[in-house]
Write a protein that holds these residues in place. Structure first.
Motif, PDB file in Angstrom:
ATOM      1  N   UNK A 198       0.805  -1.218   0.000  1.00 15.70           N
ATOM      2  CA  UNK A 198       0.000   0.000   0.000  1.00 15.70           C
ATOM      3  C   UNK A 198       0.843   1.275   0.000  1.00 15.70           C
ATOM      4  N   UNK A 199       2.158   1.143  -0.036  1.00 17.31           N
ATOM      5  CA  UNK A 199       3.013   2.321  -0.052  1.00 17.31           C
ATOM      6  C   UNK A 199       2.934   3.015  -1.411  1.00 17.31           C
ATOM      7  N   UNK A 200       2.824   4.347  -1.432  1.00  9.05           N
ATOM      8  CA  UNK A 200       2.792   5.058  -2.718  1.00  9.05           C
ATOM      9  C   UNK A 200       4.176   5.179  -3.348  1.00  9.05           C
ATOM     10  N   UNK A 201       5.219   4.788  -2.650  1.00 13.00           N
ATOM     11  CA  UNK A 201       6.589   4.942  -3.135  1.00 13.00           C
ATOM     12  C   UNK A 201       7.120   3.634  -3.697  1.00 13.00           C
ATOM     13  N   UNK A 202       7.987   3.752  -4.702  1.00 13.27           N
ATOM     14  CA  UNK A 202       8.685   2.576  -5.210  1.00 13.27           C
ATOM     15  C   UNK A 202       9.783   2.169  -4.223  1.00 13.27           C
ATOM     16  N   UNK A 203      10.406   1.037  -4.470  1.00 12.93           N
ATOM     17  CA  UNK A 203      11.399   0.507  -3.530  1.00 12.93           C
ATOM     18  C   UNK A 203      12.564   1.476  -3.350  1.00 12.93           C
ATOM     19  N   UNK A 204      13.135   1.970  -4.462  1.00  8.18           N
ATOM     20  CA  UNK A 204      14.273   2.879  -4.367  1.00  8.18           C
ATOM     21  C   UNK A 204      13.861   4.231  -3.807  1.00  8.18           C
ATOM     22  N   UNK A 205      12.649   4.683  -4.173  1.00  8.95           N
ATOM     23  CA  UNK A 205      12.164   5.957  -3.644  1.00  8.95           C
ATOM     24  C   UNK A 205      11.963   5.866  -2.127  1.00  8.95           C
TER      25      UNK A 205
END
Length: 301
Positions: A198-205
């Protein structure tokens, strides 16, 4: 992040060591009917509760969440209330997860050890495990079973029955301990999976964001230390007439008795207007009074 994992590992290791020392030096089952359960549960639950409270108290996020909430919520509009509630729930879950590390470790280790559980429930073992003297009354049977954690109190003819009961209870306790560990591990893993989904961020972000928050907090703490030191130095200089640490002090100020009395005593955060506070009595004095009075020149020799 890695810092959280390392911190949790250190907390778990310290808890395990503390539990072993605590058990060795303090635990001594009373081996008396009616007292074993209270004693065993107290040693299981009370330290875990204390560790949970300490875990909450030592987390800076706890105090960030509760400090100034009254004045903060007064300004929250209805459109933002749902978002604020979600944020508070997320922070509470994060705080609770960190705070549970020590108490869960305590419970798991004590259950695997088995001594507390054996002491607590020995007198409640089903009757069919106790076949040495089937004609005794129920109260007498409970009294005898309550002595089983203390081998020196058990009659020789009941030694085998005692060993069987202790093995049974140790098995139950250790199974409960491993089940607790399994439930916690699965819960933590699923929580991380759901949070990532559910995180709006990608893994690296997300990694960048974590690094930014960490660095921002470090820099903020450094700036806070330097800013507060420089700000306090102005007030100390006004009171004593020189900057602490100066090599060439030409003169010093001699505070009066009234001024000493003005900065002495107990005080905490005096509000001066809608946006500002006085942080101490010295701060309050420095903002209100003029630095007149007696000065003494310092001989350079």
């Amino acid at each position: 992040g890695k810092e959280v994992i390392v911190a949790n590992a250190i907390i778990a290791i310290l808890t395990i060591g503390g539990q072993q020392l605590f058990s060795f030096f303090t635990f001594s089952c009373p081996c008396h009917v009616g007292q074993n359960l209270t004693y065993g549960l107290a040693f299981l639950g009370v330290p875990a509760l204390i560790l949970l409270i300490v875990g909450y108290a030592l987390n800076n996020q706890t105090w960030r969440l509760v400090t100034g909430r009254r004045s903060h919520f007064e300004k929250v509009t209805s459109s933002n209330r749902l978002l604020k509630c979600k944020l508070v729930c997320f922070v509470l879950c994060s705080i609770t997860g960190r705070a549970l590390v020590a108490p869960v470790t305590w419970l798991a280790v004590t259950l695997i050890n088995g001594s507390y559980y054996i002491c607590a429930v020995s007198e409640y073992v089903p009757v069919y495990y106790y076949a040495a003297a089937p004609n005794v009354t129920a109260s007498e049977r409970s009294r005898i079973l309550a002595t089983f954690p203390c081998s020196q109190l058990v009659p020789p003819e009941l030694t085998r029955a005692r060993d069987e009961v202790i093995l049974l209870l140790r098995y139950q306790s250790q199974v409960a301990g491993w089940l607790l560990i399994a439930v916690v591990v699965i819960t933590v893993f699923l929580s991380y999976c759901l949070a990532s989904c559910f995180s709006p961020l990608s893994f690296l972000h997300f990694r960048y964001w974590s690094s930014y928050v960490h660095n921002e907090q470090e820099l903020f703490d450094e700036a806070t230390e330097q800013h507060s030191r420089l700000y306090a130095m102005q007030h100390v200089k006004k009171f004593f007439g020189f900057v602490p640490g100066s090599e060439n002090v030409k003169e010093i100020r001699i505070p009066s008795l009234r001024e000493w009395q003005a900065i002495s005593g107990l005080a905490f955060l005096k509000r001066v207007d809608e946006e500002h506070y006085d942080y101490s009595l010295l701060h309050d004095w420095a903002l209100k009074e003029r630095a007149n009075g007696k000065y003494l020149r310092i001989d350079e020799d």
